[in-house]
Scaffold this active site. Structure first.
Site, mmCIF file in Angstrom:
data_model
loop_
_atom_site.group_PDB
_atom_site.id
_atom_site.type_symbol
_atom_site.label_atom_id
_atom_site.label_comp_id
_atom_site.label_asym_id
_atom_site.label_seq_id
_atom_site.Cartn_x
_atom_site.Cartn_y
_atom_site.Cartn_z
ATOM 1 N N ASP A 131 -83.170 -52.917 -71.852
ATOM 2 C CA ASP A 131 -82.507 -51.626 -71.962
ATOM 3 C C ASP A 131 -83.143 -50.962 -73.199
ATOM 4 O OD1 ASP A 131 -80.406 -49.604 -71.810
ATOM 5 O OD2 ASP A 131 -79.564 -50.597 -73.564
ATOM 6 N N GLY A 133 -74.548 -46.965 -71.501
ATOM 7 C CA GLY A 133 -75.174 -47.415 -70.261
ATOM 8 C C GLY A 133 -74.932 -46.483 -69.083
ATOM 9 N N ASN A 149 -84.167 -39.310 -70.774
ATOM 10 C CA ASN A 149 -85.041 -39.054 -71.930
ATOM 11 C C ASN A 149 -85.820 -40.300 -72.365
ATOM 12 O OD1 ASN A 149 -84.187 -36.257 -72.547
ATOM 13 N ND2 ASN A 149 -82.204 -37.217 -72.909
ATOM 14 N N ARG A 179 -75.667 -39.570 -67.908
ATOM 15 C CA ARG A 179 -75.134 -38.449 -68.695
ATOM 16 C C ARG A 179 -73.870 -37.873 -68.018
ATOM 17 N NH1 ARG A 179 -79.507 -34.074 -69.360
ATOM 18 N NH2 ARG A 179 -80.645 -35.975 -69.889
ATOM 19 N N SER A 191 -81.292 -43.517 -69.213
ATOM 20 C CA SER A 191 -81.557 -42.222 -69.833
ATOM 21 C C SER A 191 -82.714 -41.472 -69.178
ATOM 22 C CB SER A 191 -81.865 -42.424 -71.315
ATOM 23 O OG SER A 191 -82.270 -41.197 -71.884
ATOM 24 N N ASP A 197 -77.107 -53.906 -74.496
ATOM 25 C CA ASP A 197 -76.087 -53.738 -75.543
ATOM 26 C C ASP A 197 -74.785 -53.157 -74.981
ATOM 27 O OD1 ASP A 197 -77.198 -51.133 -75.071
ATOM 28 O OD2 ASP A 197 -76.237 -50.462 -76.918
ATOM 29 N N ASP A 250 -81.809 -47.738 -75.228
ATOM 30 C CA ASP A 250 -80.892 -47.239 -76.264
ATOM 31 C C ASP A 250 -79.976 -48.357 -76.764
ATOM 32 O OD1 ASP A 250 -81.810 -44.552 -75.850
ATOM 33 O OD2 ASP A 250 -80.537 -44.411 -74.078
HETATM 34 C C1 BG6 Z 1 -78.096 -44.701 -71.660
HETATM 35 C C2 BG6 Z 1 -77.182 -44.591 -72.859
HETATM 36 O O1 BG6 Z 1 -79.215 -45.462 -71.998
HETATM 37 O O2 BG6 Z 1 -78.523 -43.413 -71.211
HETATM 38 C C3 BG6 Z 1 -76.047 -43.616 -72.576
HETATM 39 O O3 BG6 Z 1 -76.632 -45.879 -73.138
HETATM 40 C C4 BG6 Z 1 -76.610 -42.282 -72.104
HETATM 41 O O4 BG6 Z 1 -75.295 -43.457 -73.752
HETATM 42 C C5 BG6 Z 1 -77.469 -42.532 -70.876
HETATM 43 O O5 BG6 Z 1 -75.545 -41.392 -71.783
HETATM 44 C C6 BG6 Z 1 -78.049 -41.245 -70.282
HETATM 45 O O6 BG6 Z 1 -78.944 -40.671 -71.198
HETATM 46 P P1 BG6 Z 1 -79.580 -39.224 -71.044
HETATM 47 O O7 BG6 Z 1 -80.651 -39.217 -72.116
HETATM 48 O O8 BG6 Z 1 -80.140 -39.095 -69.680
HETATM 49 O O9 BG6 Z 1 -78.502 -38.241 -71.305
HETATM 50 MG MG MG Z 2 -78.042 -49.413 -74.259
#
Ligand code: BG6
Ligand code: MG
Length: 220
Positions: free
Chosen positions: A9, A46, A116, A49, A114, A168, A11
């Site tokens: 993972d 996890g 991002n 969004r 994510s 995590d 983040d």
């Molecule tokens: C996960 C995070 O990796 O990605 C979450 O643990 C987050 O907290 C999720 O909301 C989505 O991320 P993003 O960057 O697409 O908003």
């Molecule tokens: Mg994480």
């Protein structure tokens, strides 16, 4: 030994960006007057969004409002992320990733909810260590569904039996378990107790430690 895979993972495991997701949600929650704190944030880790927003609100507004609030949170998150550098890589992460990268019988993938994730990987120049990467733009279901991890294992050409996931988030530990994978929780034992092993951070493990876990769980 057969070829093994590690799935990370991003983040909160490799990079300290979980903190920035929390700060983004907190800023948004304060603006709209929604109660939000670190305890509530644990449940969001996890999740995608959109699902994070719905969990934060506790109700489902119309789609236009959902998009608007998600966009706002992402704007805040990207502001924080624009300033990150390698000093935000978490203890032991680079060492373990480099060790696996060099090992002949090991492959590794990044699997993040994510959208991002690739931006973060590029900024830190660490994408080169991974044999595959799957992010939130490529999955339909969010953790605790195993889709993300199953996709990552398949991109490595491996089955669930031959991979270990580092997570995590409670939702991430559940996702890996329901995908039939070994999972190492990275963080708080009280939150991640369903994992096969819990460590404080990645400095507590190396390939020898992971191989020991495979043996102990009868998956060597
Ligand atoms: C996960 C995070 O990796 O990605 C979450 O643990 C987050 O907290 C999720 O909301 C989505 O991320 P993003 O960057 O697409 O908003
Ligand atoms: Mg994480």
């Amino acid at each position: 030994m057969s070829v093994k895979g590690a799935i990370f993972d991003l983040d909160g495991v490799v990079v300290n960006t979980a903190k920035f997701h929390y700060m983004g949600w907190k800023k948004l929650a304060d603006e709209i007057g929604a109660p939000f704190d670190e305890v509530k944030n644990e449940k969001l880790k996890g999740l995608s969004r959109r699902d994070s927003l719905l969990a934060l609100l506790g109700y489902t507004p119309d789609e236009k409002k959902i998009d608007e609030l998600c966009e706002q949170k992402n704007k805040y998150y990207l502001e924080f992320v624009s300033r990150i550098d390698r000093s935000q890589i978490l203890p032991g992460a680079l060492e373990l990733i480099e060790e696996i990268h060099k090992a002949k019988d090991w492959k590794q993938a990044l699997a993040s909810s994510s959208k991002n994730a690739r931006t973060v990987l590029k900024k830190l120049d660490i994408e080169k260590y991974f044999d595959a990467a799957v992010d939130g733009t490529e999955t339909k279901k969010t953790k605790p569904d195993p889709e993300l991890f199953l996709k990552a294992a398949s991109r490595l050409g491996l089955t669930s039996d031959n991979v270990v996931v580092f997570e995590d988030a409670e939702s991430g530990v559940r996702a890996a378990k329901s995908g039939g994978m070994l999972v190492v929780g990275v963080g708080d034992r009280k939150i991640l107790h369903e994992a096969d092993l819990v460590i404080k951070d990645l400095s507590e493990i190396d390939i020898a430690g992971i191989e020991k876990l495979f043996r102990e769980k009868g998956k060597a």
